[in-house]
Design a protein around this motif. Structure first.
Motif, mmCIF file in Angstrom:
data_model
loop_
_atom_site.group_PDB
_atom_site.id
_atom_site.type_symbol
_atom_site.label_atom_id
_atom_site.label_comp_id
_atom_site.label_asym_id
_atom_site.label_seq_id
_atom_site.Cartn_x
_atom_site.Cartn_y
_atom_site.Cartn_z
ATOM 1 N N GLN A 1 0.837 -1.189 0.000
ATOM 2 C CA GLN A 1 0.000 0.000 0.000
ATOM 3 C C GLN A 1 0.880 1.250 0.000
ATOM 4 O OE1 GLN A 1 -2.506 -0.300 3.423
ATOM 5 N NE2 GLN A 1 -3.964 -1.626 2.400
ATOM 6 N N GLN B 1 2.306 4.375 1.401
ATOM 7 C CA GLN B 1 2.469 4.768 2.795
ATOM 8 C C GLN B 1 3.376 5.973 2.908
ATOM 9 O OE1 GLN B 1 3.584 1.750 5.582
ATOM 10 N NE2 GLN B 1 2.639 0.134 4.381
ATOM 11 N N GLU C 1 7.765 8.604 1.071
ATOM 12 C CA GLU C 1 6.423 8.273 0.592
ATOM 13 C C GLU C 1 6.549 7.331 -0.586
ATOM 14 O OE1 GLU C 1 4.277 11.827 -0.297
ATOM 15 O OE2 GLU C 1 4.534 12.626 1.717
#
Length: 147
Positions: free
Chosen positions: A17, A19, A61
């Motif tokens: 995912q 994050q 990120e």
């Protein structure tokens, strides 16, 4: 299990995912800052890297796993790195309780006492509990002096 199941599992790994991983790494100079930034820029899945040397904070990120990012920073730079342990002091019910307050924290931040139940029981206590625990405290000048 047949070959079909093994081939499916091999080629269709669980998708990561997106994050935002925040890491605490001490940076003294521009060279340290550059070394920390370069340690994660080439990592697979990383889309953005932000370094804040005043707060000793690295923000990554992307589609990454936090543990792998921390390990990579430690391995490539030789510096101690840990996930960002601080939260804004408004989030903690009693930010100046022992265990939550940290002198090394950036201004406006305290340790996340809510995440670790063994760190600071007083920092997570309700106001009702605090009232009765401080009523018999030696640190409280207005405490009860029965003895």
């Amino acid at each position: 299990m047949g070959c079909k199941d093994l081939c499916y599992r091999k080629h269709h790994k669980k998708l990561k995912q997106f994050q935002r991983v925040e890491i605490k790494v001490k940076m003294d100079c521009e060279g340290c800052e550059r070394r920390v930034r370069k340690s994660v820029e080439g990592m697979k899945g990383v889309s953005k890297v932000t370094v804040d040397p005043k707060q000793s904070k690295l923000t990554v990120e992307g589609f990454v796993q936090p543990s792998k990012v921390v390990h990579r920073v430690m391995h490539r730079t030789g510096k101690k790195a840990e996930l960002w342990p601080y939260v804004p002091y408004e989030v903690v019910p009693h930010p100046y309780a022992p265990g939550a307050y940290d002198k090394k924290a950036p201004p406006g931040y305290v340790r996340n006492a809510l995440a670790d139940p063994l760190v600071a029981p007083l920092a997570r206590a309700s106001s009702f509990e605090v009232k009765y625990t401080s009523a018999f405290s030696d640190d409280n000048p207005n405490a009860c002096t029965i003895m």
